[in-house]
Design a protein around this motif. Structure first.
Motif, short mmCIF file in Angstrom:
data_model
loop_
_atom_site.label_atom_id
_atom_site.label_comp_id
_atom_site.label_asym_id
_atom_site.label_seq_id
_atom_site.Cartn_x
_atom_site.Cartn_y
_atom_site.Cartn_z
N ARG A 98 0.51 7.33 0.87
CA ARG A 98 -0.77 8.14 1.27
C ARG A 98 -1.81 7.63 1.31
O ARG A 98 -2.79 7.85 2.23
CB ARG A 98 -0.91 8.74 -0.17
N ALA A 99 -2.12 6.19 0.61
CA ALA A 99 -3.37 5.54 0.95
C ALA A 99 -3.41 5.08 2.23
O ALA A 99 -4.68 4.81 2.90
CB ALA A 99 -3.52 4.25 -0.18
N SER A 100 -2.40 4.64 3.00
CA SER A 100 -2.37 4.16 4.33
C SER A 100 -2.30 4.87 5.44
O SER A 100 -2.32 4.57 6.53
CB SER A 100 -1.12 2.94 4.56
N GLN A 143 -11.75 -2.13 3.34
CA GLN A 143 -10.47 -1.38 2.80
C GLN A 143 -9.77 -2.41 1.68
O GLN A 143 -9.21 -1.95 0.90
CB GLN A 143 -9.49 -0.89 4.03
N ILE A 188 0.81 -1.18 0.08
CA ILE A 188 -0.02 0.14 0.15
C ILE A 188 1.13 1.34 0.00
O ILE A 188 1.72 1.26 0.97
CB ILE A 188 -0.78 0.13 1.52
N TYR A 232 -11.77 -1.82 -1.43
CA TYR A 232 -11.47 -0.34 -2.01
C TYR A 232 -10.24 -0.52 -2.79
O TYR A 232 -9.88 0.01 -3.58
CB TYR A 232 -11.45 0.68 -0.89
N HIS A 233 -9.31 -1.15 -1.95
CA HIS A 233 -7.98 -1.40 -2.42
C HIS A 233 -7.72 -2.03 -3.75
O HIS A 233 -7.11 -1.87 -4.68
CB HIS A 233 -6.88 -1.97 -1.37
#
Lengths: 345, 84, 397
Positions: free
Chosen positions: A46-48, A120, A43, A123-124
């Motif tokens: 930023r996403a995490s 999540q 990941i 989403y990921h």
């Protein structure tokens, strides 16, 4: 309704089963913690940035499972978590109490719900298909497997992620310790000293284990789950009777290997002995909780162990004869019992 | 004013856990939502609490949040005007 | 094979059983008002959909100890009412499951525990915190009802109990169970109220879903369960069949942790799947019980999805959350009970108030409780944090 296991991903205290973790690596007293990967491999930063540890563990395990299957789309995500997203739950509760219901920020609240991990992951992976989360104590993961099995029955070609995820936090460790869940003696020797001490309590553990499964075999299949059953409010003998029915229903008369959920607690392990005796297994028995500790979805770790043994993966200690059939029996104290029947592909 | 802006940038990075951003890399007039710094509606809510905690500023729905929170400049202006 | 709904149980701000709840609708009396029991410092500033009984009173009604979590007290109250419709012979002879849903488990008790625990990690009454996990209430109620063939708990935020009902139907259809008591329970807690409040989506006044003046949701509490039965068993045993559960859809919007996508892709897919599973066309739907929380985002996304499916020919629809508040994990089951009654008796549930449609979807809800016996098929929507979207479809038997 067999479920074929095509990929496995896991963030747990024993990443390489062939090399049981050194005490210094994964064990602190009576507490085993997951050896975490570099999450940037899974990941981006930023996403995490809002994700707590359990969500990152879950995504890393899910992505590993997809990669392990050779990649490709995912049609649904089903997760089990007994404890849920404890870190964010505690963070929000703490602020709620300390700040007197004032000056609260949303992030820990919106990531505190039990379905955050499966959500999540979806989403990921941009997976708009089926999505579900079970939270029922020590059969949370088995419930997710039962759901995945139904999905595979309904549409066998679907590629599904099914996983069990639980995190241990300082707060949950403290509270569970006060509830006398864990052994009071501090261990220091080999990991299997967990067993046969004749004392109450177990070691704490945690882990995130995902499987990429489908109702179809294909070249990537590493093992197949023939059956999964939960036994609620019953004796070990009742579970043994259910286990015999499962064997019969699958044209089996015995299994090569029994994997059992002994956790070092004398009462829990005595009940497992009752099961083993009544079930009448005469072959080898493997235990697993010295490797991962006790947590509600530890059975997902056991399924990983079983599937890797059947597939004969190199990282696994191969028994002299690679087993073709495995029965996993798990229980935790006075809660539920579960059975998973596995066969080689 | 410059000290306030620098403080705001450091607080943004810390509160929003922007590990990939250095405070000094945020320009005073850079839009922080959408294309600018890439923040979203949850970040806006976090910033509202941050302003309350650090500057005693209470923004409500009626306070034209999107304009106040648009850039480091606009936040600094609002704080300077409304700080008690 | 077919799955029939043969019993319901409900407790919410509108009443403590099916009859009381329906009487509130007939009188157009909502359950939204000041909280009497939730110990929040914001009590005077907000309105709630609170069940009008203290824990002590709820416990006394059921012969249970008052120290139990409110989740257990609500869950057992509604599940007991639902399961009373199943005769003893069926309970004994058939394979029965209990599938419950909750988003916060025993959080009401954990909050009390934590008040002391933050002072010292050795403080706090452990008898409170043992209620925390979601499975606790499910196990308690299953044991009380004597259900043990299959027991589990689903926790997908505000879509939880819709998913519990869906799983129950699938386990019956696959031949694993014959009867399932499925639904969910959530109590009002400071945790959820303050949580939603941080998102600035709690309306200080009574919520107004679909109305241009809406400012958010009201938090509510309650529990509801339906009895699902193999259709041939329901017919053979002479059960009181409310309707069939003819279709369902479960999808993920995969857009944002809390907000739905502008075009309502997840809701659109969930409703589309439910229609396809039941082999029905949009024009067959007579009433839609919306998720309808009263937030700007939900109205726009769900509205967009409704327009994508129904175009100009939108069926009768409403959000009963303007009467009950948003009961989170219980809401899917509470609204499944309303939907089952809408199919069986043609009951059309209204919005509490409505004046001006929202720009964009421009949906106009039912405004008066009335009977429309032409309705044969009813959709019920439930969406949650994490993008979880579920739709249930109920049809005349």
């Amino acid at each position: 309704m067999a479920l074929f296991i095509h990929g496995i991903g896991s963030v747990d205290p024993a990443p390489a089963l062939g090399h049981a973790p050194e005490p210094a690596e994964a064990r602190a007293g009576n507490r085993l913690h997951a050896i975490e990967p570099n999450y940037l491999d899974f990941i981006d930063a930023r996403a995490s940035r809002r994700m707590s540890r359990i969500v990152k563990m879950g995504i890393a395990a899910a992505v590993q499972a997809v990669r392990g299957s050779g990649g490709g789309p995912v049609d649904g995500v089903v997760a089990g978590t007994g404890w849920g997203c404890l870190e964010d739950t505690v963070a929000f509760l703490q602020k709620l109490v300390v700040n007197g219901e004032d000056m609260l920020s949303p992030t820990s609240f919106i990531y505190s719900t039990h379905n955050t991990i499966a959500a999540q992951v979806a989403y990921h992976l941009k997976c708009r298909g089926y999505n579900n989360t079970f939270s029922h104590r020590n059969i949370s993961f088995e419930s997710a497997l039962i759901d995945a099995q139904l999905l595979a029955h309904e549409q066998p070609a679907q590629r599904l992620l099914v996983g069990g995820i639980d995190e241990l936090t300082d707060t949950s460790f403290t509270v569970l310790s006060r509830l006398k869940t864990f052994k009071s003696q501090q261990p220091g020797g080999p990991l299997d000293e967990l067993y046969d001490q004749g004392t109450p309590g177990t070691w704490a553990g945690e882990g995130a284990t995902f499987f990429l499964v489908s109702g179809e075999a294909g070249p990537t299949a590493r093992a197949q789950l023939l059956a999964v059953r939960t036994v609620s409010f019953g004796t070990p003998e009742k579970a043994a009777a259910v286990a015999r029915q499962l064997l019969t229903a699958n044209q089996l008369t015995w299994v090569d290997l029994l994997i059992t959920g002994e956790n070092g607690d004398q009462e829990n392990d005595a009940a497992i002995q009752r099961f083993a005796t009544d079930f009448g297994h005469s072959g080898p028995v493997h235990k697993f909780k010295h490797l991962c500790g006790e947590y509600p979805t530890a059975s997902a770790f056991a399924l990983r162990l079983g599937a890797e043994l059947l597939a004969g993966t190199e990282s696994t200690p191969r028994p002299a004869d690679i087993p073709r059939t495995i029965l996993i029996y798990n229980r935790f104290q006075q809660q539920h019992q579960s059975l998973m029947l596995l066969q080689a592909c | 004013m410059d000290a306030l802006k620098q403080q705001l940038k450091e607080l943004l990075v810390e509160h929003l856990n922007l590990k990939d951003v250095k405070p000094e890399a945020i320009a005073d007039d850079q839009p922080i939502f959408g294309e600018g710094l890439g923040l979203d509606s949850i970040d806006a809510l976090e910033i509202i609490v941050m302003l309350q905690q650090h500057f005693g500023i209470r923004l409500t729905k009626a306070d034209n949040g999107p304009q106040v929170l648009a850039t480091v400049n606009s936040m600094a202006d609002y704080i300077t005007t409304h700080r008690k | 094979m077919g799955v029939a709904v043969t019993g319901v149980g409900i407790i919410c701000a509108l009443g403590t059983n099916q009859d009381e709840v329906m009487a509130s609708f007939r009188a157009h009396a909502s359950g939204i008002g000041p909280a009497q029991h939730l110990p929040t410092r914001h009590r005077d500033d907000y309105v709630f959909g609170e069940v009008p009984l203290s824990n002590a009173a709820l416990a006394a009604q059921q012969g249970l100890p008052a120290r139990l979590s409110r989740t257990i007290l609500l869950s057992h109250h509604a599940a007991r009412e639902a399961y009373a419709s199943v005769p003893a012979t069926l309970r004994e002879e058939q394979r029965v499951g209990f599938i419950s849903a909750t988003s916060v488990g025993g959080m009401d008790k954990t909050e009390s525990f934590f008040k002391d625990y933050v002072q010292a990690s050795t403080a706090g009454d452990l008898r409170q915190v043992i209620n925390h996990d979601c499975g606790k209430s499910t196990d308690f109620v299953a044991e009380k009802l004597g259900i043990h063939d299959f027991v589990t708990t689903i926790s997908t935020a505000c879509s939880s109990s819709a998913n519990a009902i869906m799983l129950g139907a699938r386990m019956i259809e696959s031949g694993q169970l014959d009867i399932v008591v499925a639904g969910g329970a959530d109590p009002l807690t400071r945790f959820t109220f303050n949580g939603f409040n941080t998102l600035m989506i709690v309306d200080r006044q009574q919520s107004r879903p679909l109305d241009a003046s809406r400012e958010g949701l009201n938090l509510g509490e309650g529990a509801a369960y339906v009895v699902l039965m193999r259709a041939d068993l329901a017919a053979a045993s002479g059960a009181n069949v409310f309707c069939q559960l003819s279709g369902f859809g479960n999808t993920n919007d995969a857009h944002h942790q809390t907000a739905l996508s502008d075009d309502g892709e997840g809701p659109f897919l969930a409703m589309t799947q439910a229609l396809a599973a039941a082999n029905l066309q949009p024009a067959d739907i007579g009433y839609v019980n919306l998720h309808g929380t009263g937030t700007e985002n939900n109205d726009l996304a769900e509205g967009a999805a409704i327009r994508r499916i129904f175009g100009e020919a939108v069926p009768k629809l409403s959000s009963t959350k303007s009467f009950t508040g948003h009961t989170l994990a219980a809401s899917g089951a509470i609204e499944a009970v309303f939907s089952a009654l809408a199919v069986r008796d043609g009951l059309m549930f209204p919005n509490f108030s409505f004046a001006t449609p929202v720009e964009g979807p421009a949906l106009r809800p039912v405004q008066q409780f009335h009977v429309d016996t032409s309705v044969r098929h009813v959709l019920s929507n439930s969406f949650g944090f994490g993008g979880n979207c579920s739709s249930l479809l109920f049809s005349r038997a």
